[in-house]
Design a protein around this motif. Structure first.
Motif, PDB file in Angstrom:
ATOM      1  N   ILE A   1       0.837  -1.200   0.000  1.00  0.00           N
ATOM      2  CA  ILE A   1       0.000   0.000   0.000  1.00  0.00           C
ATOM      3  C   ILE A   1       0.871   1.248   0.000  1.00  0.00           C
ATOM      4  O   ILE A   1       0.623   2.205  -0.754  1.00  0.00           O
ATOM      5  CB  ILE A   1      -0.951   0.021   1.216  1.00  0.00           C
ATOM      6  CG1 ILE A   1      -1.942  -1.146   1.166  1.00  0.00           C
ATOM      7  CG2 ILE A   1      -1.689   1.351   1.304  1.00  0.00           C
ATOM      8  CD1 ILE A   1      -2.912  -1.113   0.021  1.00  0.00           C
ATOM      9  N   GLU A   2       1.909   1.249   0.815  1.00  0.00           N
ATOM     10  CA  GLU A   2       2.789   2.421   0.900  1.00  0.00           C
ATOM     11  C   GLU A   2       3.490   2.682  -0.430  1.00  0.00           C
ATOM     12  O   GLU A   2       3.621   3.839  -0.857  1.00  0.00           O
ATOM     13  CB  GLU A   2       3.829   2.227   2.005  1.00  0.00           C
ATOM     14  CG  GLU A   2       4.744   3.436   2.180  1.00  0.00           C
ATOM     15  CD  GLU A   2       5.659   3.326   3.383  1.00  0.00           C
ATOM     16  OE1 GLU A   2       6.396   4.291   3.654  1.00  0.00           O
ATOM     17  OE2 GLU A   2       5.631   2.274   4.063  1.00  0.00           O
ATOM     18  N   GLN A   3       3.951   1.621  -1.082  1.00  0.00           N
ATOM     19  CA  GLN A   3       4.629   1.773  -2.372  1.00  0.00           C
ATOM     20  C   GLN A   3       3.676   2.385  -3.410  1.00  0.00           C
ATOM     21  O   GLN A   3       4.058   3.309  -4.146  1.00  0.00           O
ATOM     22  CB  GLN A   3       5.133   0.417  -2.858  1.00  0.00           C
ATOM     23  CG  GLN A   3       5.916   0.488  -4.164  1.00  0.00           C
ATOM     24  CD  GLN A   3       6.425  -0.886  -4.599  1.00  0.00           C
ATOM     25  OE1 GLN A   3       5.886  -1.919  -4.212  1.00  0.00           O
ATOM     26  NE2 GLN A   3       7.475  -0.893  -5.386  1.00  0.00           N
ATOM     27  N   ASN A   4       2.456   1.874  -3.465  1.00  0.00           N
ATOM     28  CA  ASN A   4       1.480   2.393  -4.420  1.00  0.00           C
ATOM     29  C   ASN A   4       1.054   3.811  -4.058  1.00  0.00           C
ATOM     30  O   ASN A   4       0.839   4.660  -4.938  1.00  0.00           O
ATOM     31  CB  ASN A   4       0.261   1.466  -4.471  1.00  0.00           C
ATOM     32  CG  ASN A   4      -0.525   1.597  -5.765  1.00  0.00           C
ATOM     33  OD1 ASN A   4       0.019   2.003  -6.791  1.00  0.00           O
ATOM     34  ND2 ASN A   4      -1.802   1.266  -5.719  1.00  0.00           N
ATOM     35  N   PHE A   5       0.935   4.074  -2.758  1.00  0.00           N
ATOM     36  CA  PHE A   5       0.580   5.412  -2.274  1.00  0.00           C
ATOM     37  C   PHE A   5       1.623   6.438  -2.716  1.00  0.00           C
ATOM     38  O   PHE A   5       1.282   7.513  -3.234  1.00  0.00           O
ATOM     39  CB  PHE A   5       0.467   5.386  -0.744  1.00  0.00           C
ATOM     40  CG  PHE A   5       0.320   6.746  -0.110  1.00  0.00           C
ATOM     41  CD1 PHE A   5      -0.918   7.383  -0.079  1.00  0.00           C
ATOM     42  CD2 PHE A   5       1.414   7.384   0.477  1.00  0.00           C
ATOM     43  CE1 PHE A   5      -1.056   8.630   0.511  1.00  0.00           C
ATOM     44  CE2 PHE A   5       1.282   8.627   1.065  1.00  0.00           C
ATOM     45  CZ  PHE A   5       0.043   9.258   1.096  1.00  0.00           C
ATOM     46  N   ASN A   6       2.898   6.128  -2.524  1.00  0.00           N
ATOM     47  CA  ASN A   6       3.961   7.054  -2.922  1.00  0.00           C
ATOM     48  C   ASN A   6       3.939   7.302  -4.427  1.00  0.00           C
ATOM     49  O   ASN A   6       4.167   8.429  -4.889  1.00  0.00           O
ATOM     50  CB  ASN A   6       5.327   6.503  -2.497  1.00  0.00           C
ATOM     51  CG  ASN A   6       5.508   6.525  -0.992  1.00  0.00           C
ATOM     52  OD1 ASN A   6       4.912   7.349  -0.294  1.00  0.00           O
ATOM     53  ND2 ASN A   6       6.320   5.620  -0.461  1.00  0.00           N
ATOM     54  N   LYS A   7       3.657   6.249  -5.181  1.00  0.00           N
ATOM     55  CA  LYS A   7       3.568   6.382  -6.644  1.00  0.00           C
ATOM     56  C   LYS A   7       2.415   7.317  -7.025  1.00  0.00           C
ATOM     57  O   LYS A   7       2.578   8.207  -7.873  1.00  0.00           O
ATOM     58  CB  LYS A   7       3.355   5.010  -7.277  1.00  0.00           C
ATOM     59  CG  LYS A   7       3.145   5.030  -8.794  1.00  0.00           C
ATOM     60  CD  LYS A   7       2.971   3.631  -9.349  1.00  0.00           C
ATOM     61  CE  LYS A   7       1.650   3.012  -8.945  1.00  0.00           C
ATOM     62  NZ  LYS A   7       0.485   3.564  -9.688  1.00  0.00           N
ATOM     63  N   ASN A   8       1.265   7.133  -6.390  1.00  0.00           N
ATOM     64  CA  ASN A   8       0.116   7.971  -6.711  1.00  0.00           C
ATOM     65  C   ASN A   8       0.305   9.417  -6.271  1.00  0.00           C
ATOM     66  O   ASN A   8      -0.172  10.339  -6.940  1.00  0.00           O
ATOM     67  CB  ASN A   8      -1.149   7.386  -6.065  1.00  0.00           C
ATOM     68  CG  ASN A   8      -1.707   6.210  -6.844  1.00  0.00           C
ATOM     69  OD1 ASN A   8      -1.646   6.189  -8.069  1.00  0.00           O
ATOM     70  ND2 ASN A   8      -2.238   5.220  -6.148  1.00  0.00           N
ATOM     71  N   CYS A   9       1.001   9.630  -5.158  1.00  0.00           N
ATOM     72  CA  CYS A   9       1.277  10.998  -4.703  1.00  0.00           C
ATOM     73  C   CYS A   9       2.132  11.748  -5.727  1.00  0.00           C
ATOM     74  O   CYS A   9       1.944  12.946  -5.967  1.00  0.00           O
ATOM     75  CB  CYS A   9       1.984  10.988  -3.347  1.00  0.00           C
ATOM     76  SG  CYS A   9       0.907  10.572  -1.953  1.00  0.00           S
ATOM     77  N   LYS A  10       3.076  11.039  -6.317  1.00  0.00           N
ATOM     78  CA  LYS A  10       3.963  11.664  -7.306  1.00  0.00           C
ATOM     79  C   LYS A  10       3.264  11.895  -8.642  1.00  0.00           C
ATOM     80  O   LYS A  10       3.527  12.877  -9.331  1.00  0.00           O
ATOM     81  CB  LYS A  10       5.196  10.795  -7.513  1.00  0.00           C
ATOM     82  CG  LYS A  10       6.142  10.764  -6.320  1.00  0.00           C
ATOM     83  CD  LYS A  10       7.330   9.836  -6.570  1.00  0.00           C
ATOM     84  CE  LYS A  10       8.251   9.789  -5.360  1.00  0.00           C
ATOM     85  NZ  LYS A  10       9.380   8.850  -5.561  1.00  0.00           N
ATOM     86  N   SER A  11       2.368  10.984  -9.035  1.00  0.00           N
ATOM     87  CA  SER A  11       1.760  11.055 -10.366  1.00  0.00           C
ATOM     88  C   SER A  11       0.471  11.883 -10.416  1.00  0.00           C
ATOM     89  O   SER A  11       0.105  12.396 -11.476  1.00  0.00           O
ATOM     90  CB  SER A  11       1.473   9.642 -10.889  1.00  0.00           C
ATOM     91  OG  SER A  11       0.526   8.982 -10.057  1.00  0.00           O
ATOM     92  N   ALA A  12      -0.207  12.035  -9.294  1.00  0.00           N
ATOM     93  CA  ALA A  12      -1.475  12.774  -9.285  1.00  0.00           C
ATOM     94  C   ALA A  12      -1.229  14.246  -9.586  1.00  0.00           C
ATOM     95  O   ALA A  12      -0.292  14.851  -9.060  1.00  0.00           O
ATOM     96  CB  ALA A  12      -2.172  12.612  -7.942  1.00  0.00           C
TER      97      ALA A  12
END
Length: 258
Positions: free
Chosen positions: A89-100
């Protein structure tokens, strides 16, 4: 005089379930394509997203990142190989924070606060407190300081209306409320806001209690006469240190007034 700065979410009140539930409703309203397909009307799916998001609440710092958290949990649940471990979840969360996009996150933040404001029109102050009950720390702290000259300031990333409504319904007396709107004037930095408050009215000693280590990153706390204490009962992976923190605050009170 002792001044105590307190974070709200997790420190003063148990607010994770309300925060995540409200954020989910706003997030889902922004995903009409998913709603049309009735994916999010599945109660089990909704409950799973909220439950896993609450368990990972510590990832969120600014309120707009609730969008990224719920999006990440949803993606993990609906993937071909579901993996809802904290690391995943944390890995995907960090990815979404950067891409959003900033536009998307700003829109979510506005919608999130507007959703709450609409709810406040029909909800009593006491009802808001019931949704966000005081922590054991808060109850014991206000008992402890009754006989002392202490200032309590709330410094939170929650918006002012949410904080003010909670204070009104709780019956606790505070000397200042500084929410997301005020933080924006100080580059969203709690250190810079508190530093300004310390300059305006310099007490003998101050304490800042927060459950997010990120908020303590500045190295200048001692320069502004503030001791930082990390709350283990909040939204992090620390052990509950409520009694330890209360003892430290009590020790400071005794040093000042005895």
């Amino acid at each position: 005089m002792l001044r105590i700065y307190l974070d709200f979410d997790g420190v003063i009140a148990h607010s994770a379930i309300e925060c995540i539930s409200s954020a989910f409703n706003v997030w889902s309203a922004m995903h009409s394509d998913l709603l049309d397909k009735k994916i999010l009307t599945d109660l089990d799916c909704k409950n799973s997203i909220i439950e896993i998001s609450v368990a990972n609440r510590s990832l969120v710092i600014p309120p707009e990142h609730y969008f990224c958290l719920i999006q990440s949990v949803y993606e993990q649940i609906k993937s071909l190989s579901p993996n809802t471990s904290q690391a995943s979840i944390e890995q995907n969360f960090n990815k979404n924070c950067k891409s959003a996009s900033h536009i998307l996150l700003d829109q979510f933040k506005r919608n999130f606060f507007e959703y709450r404001e609409q709810k406040f029109h029909t909800q009593s102050d006491a009802g808001w407190v019931q949704e966000n009950p005081a922590t054991f720390f808060t109850k014991e702290l206000f008992k402890m300081i009754k006989s002392f000259d202490v200032e309590i300031f709330i410094v939170s990333r929650k918006n002012y209306m949410s904080l003010d409504k909670w204070v009104s319904g709780s019956g606790y007396k505070v000397d200042g409320i500084f929410g997301n709107e005020e933080l924006a004037k100080f580059e969203n930095s709690k250190f810079k806001l508190i530093s300004n408050l310390q300059t305006e009215k310099s007490p003998r000693k101050s304490i800042f209690v927060d459950d997010t280590a990120f908020e303590f990153n500045s190295s200048g706390w001692s320069d502004i006469n503030v001791v930082t204490l990390e709350a283990g009962w909040g939204y992090n992976n620390l052990s509950d240190n409520t009694n330890e923190i209360l003892k430290k605050i009590n020790g400071n009170l005794n040093d000042l007034y005895n």
